[in-house]
Enzyme design. Sequence first.
Site, PDB file in Angstrom:
ATOM      1  CG  HIS A  90      -2.022  -0.956   1.210  1.00 54.18           C
ATOM      2  ND1 HIS A  90      -2.938  -0.998   0.183  1.00 54.18           N
ATOM      3  CD2 HIS A  90      -2.404  -1.921   2.105  1.00 54.18           C
ATOM      4  CE1 HIS A  90      -3.836  -1.950   0.424  1.00 54.18           C
ATOM      5  NE2 HIS A  90      -3.531  -2.528   1.569  1.00 54.18           N
ATOM      6  N   GLY A  91       0.396   2.345  -0.489  1.00 54.89           N
ATOM      7  CA  GLY A  91       1.220   3.534  -0.526  1.00 54.89           C
ATOM      8  C   GLY A  91       0.415   4.804  -0.377  1.00 54.89           C
ATOM      9  CB  CYS A 138      -2.306   3.619  -3.883  1.00 57.12           C
ATOM     10  SG  CYS A 138      -3.521   2.427  -4.483  1.00 57.12           S
ATOM     11  NE  ARG A 139       3.870   8.049  -6.881  1.00 57.94           N
ATOM     12  CZ  ARG A 139       4.620   8.723  -7.753  1.00 57.94           C
ATOM     13  NH1 ARG A 139       4.443   8.551  -9.060  1.00 57.94           N
ATOM     14  NH2 ARG A 139       5.534   9.568  -7.322  1.00 57.94           N
ATOM     15  CD  GLU A 244       7.089  10.277 -10.397  1.00 65.19           C
ATOM     16  OE1 GLU A 244       7.476  10.582  -9.255  1.00 65.19           O
ATOM     17  OE2 GLU A 244       5.896  10.039 -10.673  1.00 65.19           O
TER      18      GLU A 244
END
Length: 258
Positions: A90-91, A138-139, A244
């Site tokens: 998860h993020g 996720c971000r 990135e």
Amino acid sequence: SSQIYPIYLPRETRTRRALLICNIEFEHLSRRDGAEVDVEGMMKLLEGLGYMVDIHRNLTSEGMATVMKDFADRKEHWTSDSTFLVFMSHGVRAGLCGTKSRGEATDILSLDTIYEKFNNKHCQALLGKPKVVIIQSCRGGNVGSTMVSYSADPAMRTPRLAHMIPAGLEDDAMCEVHLESDFGTLHSSTPDTVSWRCSVTGSIFIQHLIEQFRNHACNSDLQEIFRKVQYSFGKFPRQLPSQERTTMLRKFYLFPGH
């Protein structure tokens, strides 16, 4: 060619290693069903590319940092030409969730930590060698699509980035090099947006990544494969992988089988 990262040793004697950290079970967050499929798929892909894969599951942010330090210190990197660092969890916008995370502010591994552990100061065995970072998380909570009206105007072309910079100056005592170089990073989504995962088949990003590497690692360099992964999401506007913090000074070809 000086524009291509060299493969120093033959396959029989080089010691390529990859690190894979996958958090599935959490104390306060939902279980990441389907993540084991991602682990299995990435392990097979990396082994096929000649890497021994160190796999770790269900770590706190502190545990992830410790594992990274231990991996960065491995002597095998001196006789390797590159490494892969794969993270699945998860993020949030700030980084990756550890197993004790409650959300934005607790048990979060900052992405800066990854680059710090493997930069040219702290991991000299990988100095000048490609360090490929793959992040499935996720971000944020936003959906990555929007509604737009069609226009007759031609699409704007993205300008090319000029990023080829000399590695440093040398005198008779020391060699000054970039603190952080030779990283190639692909996130599963753009900042503030979610990444999608199926409980049966695993993450969409990992599925597309594996497919593109299998199809094109024989003839395309890393950043071209990354672009192909991004292009493969053209018909799924809710998610777009993002390159990135990439500091590759040369092209990296994996030369599978060599």
